[in-house]
Design a protein around this motif. Structure first.
Motif, short mmCIF file in Angstrom:
data_model
loop_
_atom_site.label_atom_id
_atom_site.label_comp_id
_atom_site.label_asym_id
_atom_site.label_seq_id
_atom_site.Cartn_x
_atom_site.Cartn_y
_atom_site.Cartn_z
N GLN A 93 0.83 -1.20 0.00
CA GLN A 93 0.00 0.00 0.00
C GLN A 93 0.86 1.25 0.00
OE1 GLN A 93 -2.90 0.19 3.16
NE2 GLN A 93 -3.00 2.41 3.10
N THR A 95 -0.02 5.38 0.40
CA THR A 95 -1.07 6.34 0.69
C THR A 95 -0.54 7.75 0.44
OG1 THR A 95 -1.93 4.88 2.40
CG2 THR A 95 -2.70 7.15 2.44
N ILE A 127 -5.08 5.91 -2.36
CA ILE A 127 -4.50 4.70 -1.80
C ILE A 127 -4.23 3.75 -2.97
CG2 ILE A 127 -4.81 2.72 -0.27
CD1 ILE A 127 -6.77 4.44 1.35
#
Length: 179
Positions: A93, A95, A127
């Motif tokens: 991930q 962000t 995201i």
């Protein structure tokens, strides 16, 4: 504001968040049409989390990545969707937070009133979730590695949880018990 009407609405620094691709408002993207070309899913305040999760899972199967974009009050919904996806699959991930400026211009319906310009800022969140770290900057300050395999719950196919049927000891001091 009964005596004014909206004439112009400008979005500054809102690329990818407002009206520049097919996934606008409450409409769901047609993944069959877009195919592998797009991996962006815009999360709105009206969007149903279940449908967003389904669309994101389909994008992950086809493209191996998905980019969730949200503005304002939809940010918490995007974070929730990302956390659910991360607990279903081992996903990397990244962000990114930003803000965009919204300028609304109102003109009066009656003579003698001035034009009103309303300017405000809205938070924006992107995201990016990916199955592998290739193409991602793992040194980015918003990077999060995948969860450990113990934290990942495979999906909805797990066995149903049955109620506990073991007999429980009764306390003599419980309310309503007879002695």
């Amino acid at each position: 504001m009964d005596k004014y009407r909206l004439v112009e609405e400008k979005f500054i620094n809102a690329h990818g968040f407002i009206g520049d691709d097919k996934n606008v408002g409450n409409s769901r993207p047609n993944i069959a049409e877009e195919g592998v070309a797009s991996c962006t899913l815009r999360v709105t305040q009206q969007a149903k989390p279940r449908s967003c999760i389904t669309d994101a899972m389909t994008m992950l199967e086809q493209k191996k990545c998905v980019e969730l974009k949200a503005m304002g009050k939809a940010i918490n919904k995007a974070v929730t969707i990302a956390e659910i996806l991360k607990r279903k699959l081992p996903l990397h991930q990244i962000t990114t937070l930003s803000s965009c400026e919204i300028i609304n211009v109102y003109e009066p319906l009656e003579e003698g009133l001035d034009t009103v310009v309303n300017q405000h800022y809205v938070s924006c969140l992107t995201i990016t979730l990916s199955e592998d770290s290739s193409g991602l900057d793992v040194n980015d300050k918003g990077y999060q590695p995948p969860l450990s395999l113990e934290e990942i719950q495979g999906g909805d196919a797990s066995a149903p949880i049955l109620p506990d049927t073991t007999p429980k000891a009764r306390s003599s001091s419980s309310y309503g018990s007879k002695i």
